[in-house]
Design an enzyme around this catalytic site. Sequence first.
Site, PDB file in Angstrom:
ATOM      1  N   ASN A   9      67.348  42.097  34.837  1.00  0.00           N
ATOM      2  CA  ASN A   9      67.084  41.770  36.242  1.00  0.00           C
ATOM      3  C   ASN A   9      68.314  41.019  36.766  1.00  0.00           C
ATOM      4  O   ASN A   9      68.514  39.856  36.407  1.00  0.00           O
ATOM      5  CB  ASN A   9      65.824  40.896  36.333  1.00  0.00           C
ATOM      6  CG  ASN A   9      65.565  40.393  37.739  1.00  0.00           C
ATOM      7  OD1 ASN A   9      66.214  40.819  38.703  1.00  0.00           O
ATOM      8  ND2 ASN A   9      64.613  39.480  37.869  1.00  0.00           N
ATOM      9  N   LYS A  11      68.862  40.064  39.715  1.00  0.00           N
ATOM     10  CA  LYS A  11      68.538  39.150  40.829  1.00  0.00           C
ATOM     11  C   LYS A  11      69.564  39.325  41.954  1.00  0.00           C
ATOM     12  O   LYS A  11      70.015  40.435  42.187  1.00  0.00           O
ATOM     13  CB  LYS A  11      68.445  37.709  40.310  1.00  0.00           C
ATOM     14  CG  LYS A  11      67.505  37.600  39.097  1.00  0.00           C
ATOM     15  CD  LYS A  11      67.201  36.188  38.679  1.00  0.00           C
ATOM     16  CE  LYS A  11      66.237  36.202  37.502  1.00  0.00           C
ATOM     17  NZ  LYS A  11      65.830  34.878  37.074  1.00  0.00           N
ATOM     18  N   HIS A  93      57.740  38.937  40.585  1.00  0.00           N
ATOM     19  CA  HIS A  93      58.584  37.956  39.896  1.00  0.00           C
ATOM     20  C   HIS A  93      58.312  36.579  40.503  1.00  0.00           C
ATOM     21  O   HIS A  93      58.080  36.463  41.711  1.00  0.00           O
ATOM     22  CB  HIS A  93      60.063  38.324  40.047  1.00  0.00           C
ATOM     23  CG  HIS A  93      60.951  37.522  39.156  1.00  0.00           C
ATOM     24  ND1 HIS A  93      61.291  36.223  39.444  1.00  0.00           N
ATOM     25  CD2 HIS A  93      61.539  37.814  37.970  1.00  0.00           C
ATOM     26  CE1 HIS A  93      62.057  35.755  38.464  1.00  0.00           C
ATOM     27  NE2 HIS A  93      62.225  36.702  37.559  1.00  0.00           N
ATOM     28  N   GLU A  95      60.178  34.304  41.344  1.00  0.00           N
ATOM     29  CA  GLU A  95      61.072  33.946  42.459  1.00  0.00           C
ATOM     30  C   GLU A  95      60.604  34.609  43.762  1.00  0.00           C
ATOM     31  O   GLU A  95      60.763  34.031  44.841  1.00  0.00           O
ATOM     32  CB  GLU A  95      62.516  34.338  42.096  1.00  0.00           C
ATOM     33  CG  GLU A  95      63.066  33.408  41.019  1.00  0.00           C
ATOM     34  CD  GLU A  95      64.157  34.003  40.141  1.00  0.00           C
ATOM     35  OE1 GLU A  95      64.701  35.069  40.483  1.00  0.00           O
ATOM     36  OE2 GLU A  95      64.449  33.389  39.088  1.00  0.00           O
ATOM     37  N   GLU A 163      56.715  35.810  31.944  1.00  0.00           N
ATOM     38  CA  GLU A 163      57.866  34.963  32.214  1.00  0.00           C
ATOM     39  C   GLU A 163      57.388  33.560  32.590  1.00  0.00           C
ATOM     40  O   GLU A 163      57.076  33.300  33.768  1.00  0.00           O
ATOM     41  CB  GLU A 163      58.684  35.536  33.381  1.00  0.00           C
ATOM     42  CG  GLU A 163      59.259  36.900  33.114  1.00  0.00           C
ATOM     43  CD  GLU A 163      60.543  37.146  33.897  1.00  0.00           C
ATOM     44  OE1 GLU A 163      61.487  37.685  33.309  1.00  0.00           O
ATOM     45  OE2 GLU A 163      60.617  36.774  35.086  1.00  0.00           O
ATOM     46  N   GLY A 169      65.976  30.663  33.383  1.00  0.00           N
ATOM     47  CA  GLY A 169      67.270  30.081  33.728  1.00  0.00           C
ATOM     48  C   GLY A 169      67.458  28.647  33.254  1.00  0.00           C
ATOM     49  O   GLY A 169      68.389  27.973  33.686  1.00  0.00           O
ATOM     50  N   SER A 209      65.207  32.934  29.691  1.00  0.00           N
ATOM     51  CA  SER A 209      66.267  32.414  28.813  1.00  0.00           C
ATOM     52  C   SER A 209      66.459  33.209  27.529  1.00  0.00           C
ATOM     53  O   SER A 209      66.795  32.639  26.492  1.00  0.00           O
ATOM     54  CB  SER A 209      66.022  30.936  28.491  1.00  0.00           C
ATOM     55  OG  SER A 209      66.103  30.154  29.672  1.00  0.00           O
TER      56      SER A 209
HETATM   57  P1  13P Z   1      66.920  34.304  32.700  1.00  0.00           P
HETATM   58  O1  13P Z   1      67.064  35.295  31.568  1.00  0.00           O
HETATM   59  O2  13P Z   1      68.200  34.087  33.445  1.00  0.00           O
HETATM   60  O3  13P Z   1      66.241  33.052  32.249  1.00  0.00           O
HETATM   61  O4  13P Z   1      65.944  34.979  33.788  1.00  0.00           O
HETATM   62  C1  13P Z   1      64.750  35.525  33.359  1.00  0.00           C
HETATM   63  C2  13P Z   1      64.159  36.279  34.487  1.00  0.00           C
HETATM   64  O5  13P Z   1      63.700  35.704  35.455  1.00  0.00           O
HETATM   65  C3  13P Z   1      64.168  37.747  34.388  1.00  0.00           C
HETATM   66  O6  13P Z   1      63.382  38.328  35.372  1.00  0.00           O
END
Ligand code: 13P
Length: 255
Positions: A9, A11, A93, A95, A163, A169, A209
């Site tokens: 992803n 983002k 997601h 976010e 997640e 992150g 992560s």
């Molecule tokens: P990270 O791998 O950067 O922690 O992000 C995970 C994520 O949100 C994937 O959709």
Amino acid sequence: MRRKLAAGNWKMNGLRSSLDELDALAKAHPDPDCDLLICPPATLIAAAVDRCQGGPLRIGGQTCHMNMEGPHTGDISAQMLRDVGATAVILGHSERRADHGESSEDVRTLAQMAQAAGLQTVICVGESQFQREATNTLDIIGAQLSLSIPDSSTGENLVVAYEPIWAIGTGQIPTADQIGEVHDFIRARLEQRFGYGVGKSVRLLYGGSVKADNAQEIFGISNVDGALVGGASLTAKDFSPIIEALEASALPADS
Ligand code: 13P
């Protein structure tokens, strides 16, 4: 047997020059022992599909609108994603839930549209730090699952990504027991709702992560069929070892 899936992803990251990373990934993994999916920002989807033609990488979106077309300035529909060659879309997601107020009911509507358009839906669930400390994580996940996943789901068009928000992150990873507990719970819920055959065939990804140095342990956990990777999917150098760890986990123990 569920085929493992390594999904990236991106983002809100990536310019046209980032497409070189897709070439590098395809070159490093011409015939992988797992499925590979990259979800770049919307601006790169069409070009990414062109670049990946005939190769091992599939391309997906990061969200879509709940209508197929119409007066929704700035939005993109599931049929538009499908039209440019995307095969999948990430939905719900954390976010999107936080930045755009998407509820689980919204996510279910988006997923219905996406599945109707022929896209595989990667539906995300996960608890916040507060929820993990203050309540029962499995209750939170259970409610998200039942509200976010549409009845039209099958083993082919549904992937569920667990997640935990506090792991995204942050470099903070749940213990193997914590991941296993949630993944076993998700599997049981899917089997209950969709029947054993369908429930067994849905792939469950862990996200938050995931890096080269923790991938092997994560992929050894029961009911973890792959990963949804953020930061470490942005370059072939970082994503490749994660793919290799997943491929190794897909092989029978004695091979
Ligand atoms: P990270 O791998 O950067 O922690 O992000 C995970 C994520 O949100 C994937 O959709």
